[in-house]
Design a protein around this motif. Structure first.
Motif, mmCIF file in Angstrom:
data_model
loop_
_atom_site.group_PDB
_atom_site.id
_atom_site.type_symbol
_atom_site.label_atom_id
_atom_site.label_comp_id
_atom_site.label_asym_id
_atom_site.label_seq_id
_atom_site.Cartn_x
_atom_site.Cartn_y
_atom_site.Cartn_z
ATOM 1 N N PHE A 26 0.938 -1.076 -0.058
ATOM 2 C CA PHE A 26 0.016 0.172 0.013
ATOM 3 C C PHE A 26 0.770 1.293 0.085
ATOM 4 C CE2 PHE A 26 -2.656 -3.379 1.725
ATOM 5 C CZ PHE A 26 -3.583 -3.565 1.360
ATOM 6 N N PHE A 27 0.274 2.280 -0.531
ATOM 7 C CA PHE A 27 0.992 3.569 -0.614
ATOM 8 C C PHE A 27 0.929 4.405 0.709
ATOM 9 C CE2 PHE A 27 1.210 8.001 -1.138
ATOM 10 C CZ PHE A 27 2.403 8.420 -1.563
ATOM 11 N N ILE A 28 1.687 4.334 1.583
ATOM 12 C CA ILE A 28 1.493 5.153 2.955
ATOM 13 C C ILE A 28 3.035 5.974 2.878
ATOM 14 C CG2 ILE A 28 1.285 4.922 5.334
ATOM 15 C CD1 ILE A 28 0.103 1.949 4.925
ATOM 16 N N GLU A 29 2.598 7.229 3.311
ATOM 17 C CA GLU A 29 3.916 7.917 3.255
ATOM 18 C C GLU A 29 4.733 7.725 4.668
ATOM 19 O OE1 GLU A 29 3.445 12.241 2.773
ATOM 20 O OE2 GLU A 29 2.074 11.875 0.796
ATOM 21 N N GLU A 30 6.042 7.787 4.445
ATOM 22 C CA GLU A 30 6.717 7.379 5.735
ATOM 23 C C GLU A 30 6.318 8.405 6.930
ATOM 24 O OE1 GLU A 30 9.573 5.715 7.747
ATOM 25 O OE2 GLU A 30 9.212 5.349 5.521
ATOM 26 N N PRO A 44 -3.734 0.521 -2.674
ATOM 27 C CA PRO A 44 -2.995 -0.502 -2.796
ATOM 28 C C PRO A 44 -1.927 0.058 -4.070
ATOM 29 C CG PRO A 44 -5.157 -1.146 -2.977
ATOM 30 C CD PRO A 44 -5.093 0.180 -2.810
ATOM 31 N N LYS A 45 -0.672 -0.095 -4.022
ATOM 32 C CA LYS A 45 0.279 0.348 -5.114
ATOM 33 C C LYS A 45 -0.111 -0.346 -6.688
ATOM 34 C CE LYS A 45 4.240 0.937 -1.892
ATOM 35 N NZ LYS A 45 5.340 0.401 -1.609
ATOM 36 N N ALA A 46 -0.377 -1.473 -6.395
ATOM 37 C CA ALA A 46 -0.988 -2.173 -7.956
ATOM 38 C C ALA A 46 -2.243 -1.486 -8.512
ATOM 39 C CB ALA A 46 -1.456 -3.617 -7.431
ATOM 40 N N VAL A 47 -2.891 -0.741 -7.824
ATOM 41 C CA VAL A 47 -4.065 0.125 -8.100
ATOM 42 C C VAL A 47 -3.745 1.163 -9.308
ATOM 43 C CG1 VAL A 47 -4.478 1.796 -6.752
ATOM 44 C CG2 VAL A 47 -6.633 0.693 -8.066
ATOM 45 N N PHE A 48 -2.482 1.798 -9.192
ATOM 46 C CA PHE A 48 -2.278 2.708 -9.949
ATOM 47 C C PHE A 48 -1.680 2.235 -11.528
ATOM 48 C CE2 PHE A 48 -0.901 4.220 -5.719
ATOM 49 C CZ PHE A 48 -1.770 5.335 -5.641
ATOM 50 N N ASP A 49 -1.270 1.271 -11.546
ATOM 51 C CA ASP A 49 -1.062 0.689 -12.912
ATOM 52 C C ASP A 49 -2.390 0.218 -13.566
ATOM 53 O OD1 ASP A 49 1.688 0.674 -12.864
ATOM 54 O OD2 ASP A 49 2.081 -1.160 -11.720
ATOM 55 N N SER A 50 -3.257 -0.588 -12.713
ATOM 56 C CA SER A 50 -4.584 -0.528 -13.329
ATOM 57 C C SER A 50 -5.247 0.415 -13.645
ATOM 58 C CB SER A 50 -5.232 -1.407 -12.087
ATOM 59 O OG SER A 50 -6.748 -1.857 -12.700
ATOM 60 N N ILE A 51 -5.398 1.599 -12.964
ATOM 61 C CA ILE A 51 -6.231 3.022 -13.472
ATOM 62 C C ILE A 51 -5.450 3.512 -14.594
ATOM 63 C CG2 ILE A 51 -6.501 5.067 -12.643
ATOM 64 C CD1 ILE A 51 -6.833 4.091 -9.872
#
Length: 114
Positions: A26-30, A44-51
């Protein structure tokens, strides 16, 4: 087991978390601690490629053809089948069906042009 509200106690619990490895998906800022249970949650990081695929290929290039070539036309049925399984309605498939409602945009448009 009584919980002791200390950093050491929290880190001990974190070390036993069976889902801790999922955090990297998941994309969660430090430095962010996200505890809101009433939202979509971290992306979820994978959603960006899907979008990106959906927007550039299916929508921009495929245009209306994507309703058939990509299966947009059947998405309500596909989602309904998944929801039915999750809700336990699959066993009663001959008697019941699950269909997601139209979007808010569709409802507003329907009301506007009645």
């Amino acid at each position: 087991m009584a919980l002791t509200p200390t950093r050491d106690a929290a880190e001990a619990l974190d070390s036993q978390d069976l889902l801790a490895h999922k955090r990297n998906e998941f994309f969660i800022e430090e430095g962010t601690i996200y505890l809101d249970g009433n939202s979509l949650g971290p992306a979820p990081k994978a959603v960006f490629d899907s979008i990106d695929q959906t927007m550039r290929e299916e929508w921009a290039k495929g245009l209306i053809r994507s309703h058939n070539t990509v299966g947009w036309f059947m998405l309500t049925d596909t989602l309904g089948d998944r929801l039915a399984q999750m809700l336990g309605a699959r066993a009663m498939a001959r008697l019941w069906s699950v269909t997601p409602p139209p979007s808010t945009s569709t409802r507003l448009c329907t009301q506007r042009f009645r």
